[in-house]
Design a protein around this motif. Structure first.
Motif, short mmCIF file in Angstrom:
data_model
loop_
_atom_site.label_atom_id
_atom_site.label_comp_id
_atom_site.label_asym_id
_atom_site.label_seq_id
_atom_site.Cartn_x
_atom_site.Cartn_y
_atom_site.Cartn_z
N GLY A 1 0.78 -1.23 0.00
CA GLY A 1 0.00 0.00 0.00
C GLY A 1 0.81 1.27 0.00
O GLY A 1 0.24 2.37 -0.07
N PHE A 2 2.14 1.16 0.04
CA PHE A 2 2.94 2.39 0.08
C PHE A 2 2.90 3.10 -1.28
O PHE A 2 2.30 4.16 -1.42
N GLY A 3 3.58 2.54 -2.26
CA GLY A 3 3.49 3.09 -3.61
C GLY A 3 3.97 4.51 -3.76
O GLY A 3 3.44 5.26 -4.59
N GLY A 4 4.96 4.93 -2.98
CA GLY A 4 5.49 6.29 -3.11
C GLY A 4 4.43 7.34 -2.80
O GLY A 4 3.81 7.34 -1.73
N THR A 5 4.18 8.24 -3.76
CA THR A 5 3.20 9.31 -3.53
C THR A 5 1.78 8.79 -3.47
O THR A 5 0.87 9.52 -3.06
N PHE A 6 1.56 7.52 -3.85
CA PHE A 6 0.22 6.92 -3.70
C PHE A 6 -0.23 6.99 -2.25
O PHE A 6 -1.41 7.24 -1.97
N ALA A 7 0.69 6.74 -1.33
CA ALA A 7 0.34 6.75 0.09
C ALA A 7 -0.11 8.13 0.55
O ALA A 7 -0.86 8.25 1.53
N LEU A 8 0.35 9.18 -0.13
CA LEU A 8 -0.06 10.54 0.22
C LEU A 8 -1.37 10.93 -0.46
O LEU A 8 -2.24 11.55 0.15
N LYS A 9 -1.50 10.54 -1.71
CA LYS A 9 -2.68 10.94 -2.48
C LYS A 9 -3.90 10.07 -2.19
O LYS A 9 -5.04 10.50 -2.41
N ASN A 10 -3.66 8.85 -1.75
CA ASN A 10 -4.75 7.91 -1.49
C ASN A 10 -4.54 7.27 -0.12
O ASN A 10 -4.44 6.05 0.01
N ALA A 11 -4.50 8.11 0.88
CA ALA A 11 -4.10 7.66 2.21
C ALA A 11 -5.00 6.57 2.77
O ALA A 11 -4.53 5.59 3.36
N ASP A 12 -6.31 6.71 2.60
CA ASP A 12 -7.22 5.72 3.17
C ASP A 12 -7.02 4.34 2.55
O ASP A 12 -6.99 3.32 3.25
N VAL A 13 -6.89 4.31 1.24
CA VAL A 13 -6.65 3.04 0.55
C VAL A 13 -5.30 2.47 0.95
O VAL A 13 -5.15 1.27 1.20
N SER A 14 -4.31 3.33 1.02
CA SER A 14 -2.96 2.91 1.39
C SER A 14 -2.94 2.27 2.77
O SER A 14 -2.34 1.20 2.97
N VAL A 15 -3.61 2.88 3.72
CA VAL A 15 -3.64 2.36 5.08
C VAL A 15 -4.40 1.03 5.13
O VAL A 15 -3.99 0.09 5.82
N ALA A 16 -5.48 0.93 4.37
CA ALA A 16 -6.25 -0.32 4.34
C ALA A 16 -5.41 -1.46 3.78
O ALA A 16 -5.42 -2.59 4.31
N MET A 17 -4.65 -1.18 2.71
CA MET A 17 -3.77 -2.21 2.14
C MET A 17 -2.67 -2.58 3.13
O MET A 17 -2.33 -3.76 3.29
N GLY A 18 -2.14 -1.57 3.81
CA GLY A 18 -1.11 -1.83 4.81
C GLY A 18 -1.63 -2.65 5.97
O GLY A 18 -0.92 -3.52 6.50
N ALA A 19 -2.89 -2.40 6.36
CA ALA A 19 -3.49 -3.16 7.46
C ALA A 19 -3.64 -4.63 7.08
O ALA A 19 -3.44 -5.52 7.92
N ASP A 20 -3.97 -4.89 5.81
CA ASP A 20 -4.04 -6.28 5.35
C ASP A 20 -2.67 -6.95 5.46
O ASP A 20 -2.55 -8.10 5.88
N LYS A 21 -1.64 -6.22 5.07
CA LYS A 21 -0.28 -6.76 5.15
C LYS A 21 0.11 -7.02 6.60
O LYS A 21 0.75 -8.04 6.91
N VAL A 22 -0.25 -6.12 7.49
CA VAL A 22 0.05 -6.29 8.91
C VAL A 22 -0.60 -7.55 9.45
O VAL A 22 0.03 -8.32 10.20
N ARG A 23 -1.84 -7.81 9.07
CA ARG A 23 -2.52 -9.02 9.55
C ARG A 23 -1.78 -10.28 9.09
O ARG A 23 -1.63 -11.25 9.85
N GLN A 24 -1.30 -10.26 7.85
CA GLN A 24 -0.56 -11.41 7.35
C GLN A 24 0.77 -11.57 8.09
O GLN A 24 1.19 -12.70 8.37
N VAL A 25 1.43 -10.47 8.38
CA VAL A 25 2.70 -10.53 9.11
C VAL A 25 2.48 -11.11 10.51
O VAL A 25 3.22 -12.01 10.95
N LEU A 26 1.48 -10.62 11.20
CA LEU A 26 1.22 -11.09 12.56
C LEU A 26 0.86 -12.57 12.58
O LEU A 26 1.20 -13.29 13.53
N ALA A 27 0.21 -13.04 11.52
CA ALA A 27 -0.19 -14.45 11.46
C ALA A 27 1.00 -15.39 11.37
O ALA A 27 0.89 -16.57 11.70
N THR A 28 2.15 -14.89 10.94
CA THR A 28 3.35 -15.74 10.82
C THR A 28 4.02 -16.01 12.16
O THR A 28 4.80 -16.94 12.28
#
Length: 243
Positions: free
Chosen positions: A174-201
């Motif tokens: 969800g980072f995507g450089g300036t994507f994270a600034l221009k589309n913050a809500d989507v970026s955070v949601a994608m990052g939250a999905d990644k966090v859940r996968q990381v914690l599951a390991t």
């Protein structure tokens, strides 16, 4: 072999330990690394729609690294910019000399795992890191450079390291450089999905080939009060030289 370090803006300003780790590993292997004066590769400018403003940065890049036999960088994202997009910028400039310089320089630029595995023929760098680790293949490394198993091969050779697979690994953080600034809500949601996968390991450490992605996911892990650390894989390879 004259190896020059292309440290990148993010590493230089926000994660300097990664740049130092690259140098430590290469010096451990008997190589000397130079650090030419350098500036941004222009990725942010190009991705934001300013290709002409990127031209001076490309010209500066080829000048800075003209004398290096090999250029190494701990950023798959920035290496992808140099190898895949500098040619496009040179074409836009209409400067034939710049296009020739890019054609000469770009193929000599390697992401760190490419240099170790493909150029130097090394998979065991003599590291020790007794922790449970999971690896996120960042988008540019996965889709543009095609790093494949190179970072994983290096990590598997680290003494004491317990490497666990990351679910949904191919999904963007969800980072995507300036994507994270221009589309913050989507970026955070994608990052939250990644966090859940990381914690599951159950991993203690999340690693990757781009500090920008690690900073993004690491920030979300911190907000979740997770003890999981983020580390560029170069820092793991630089850790605890075996006896």
């Amino acid at each position: 072999m004259r190896i020059a370090l292309f440290v990148t803006c993010v590493v230089d300003t926000m994660a300097p330990g990664t740049g130092r780790a690259v140098v430590r590993v290469l010096e451990r292997l008997g190589h000397r690394v130079t650090f030419p004066a350098q500036t941004c590769c222009g990725q942010m400018h190009l991705n934001t729609g300013y290709p002409r403003e990127c031209v001076p940065l490309v010209r500066r890049f080829v000048d800075d690294f003209a004398d290096a036999d090999v250029v190494v960088s701990p950023s798959a994202s920035c290496v992808a910019m140099v190898r895949e997009q500098h040619r496009r910028v040179a074409e836009i400039s209409g400067d034939a000399a710049l296009a020739d310089a890019v054609a000469s320089t770009a193929p000599r630029v390697h992401e760190f795992s490419e240099l170790l595995v493909d150029v130097l023929g090394v998979t065991d760098v003599g590291a020790r890191f007794p922790h449970r680790v999971t690896y996120h293949p960042t988008c540019h490394g996965l889709r543009t450079l095609g790093l494949g198993d190179r970072p994983l091969t290096l990590l598997r050779a680290v003494r004491g390291l317990d490497l666990v697979a990351l679910g949904g690994a191919r999904e963007c953080c969800g980072f995507g450089g300036t994507f994270a600034l221009k589309n913050a809500d989507v970026s955070v949601a994608m990052g939250a999905d990644k966090v859940r996968q990381v914690l599951a390991t159950g991993a203690q450490v999340l690693t990757a080939a781009d500090n920008s992605c690690l900073l993004h996911v690491g920030g979300l892990l911190s907000r979740a009060r997770s003890p999981v650390r983020v580390m560029h894989y170069a820092e793991i390879l630089a850790a605890g030289e075996r006896p």
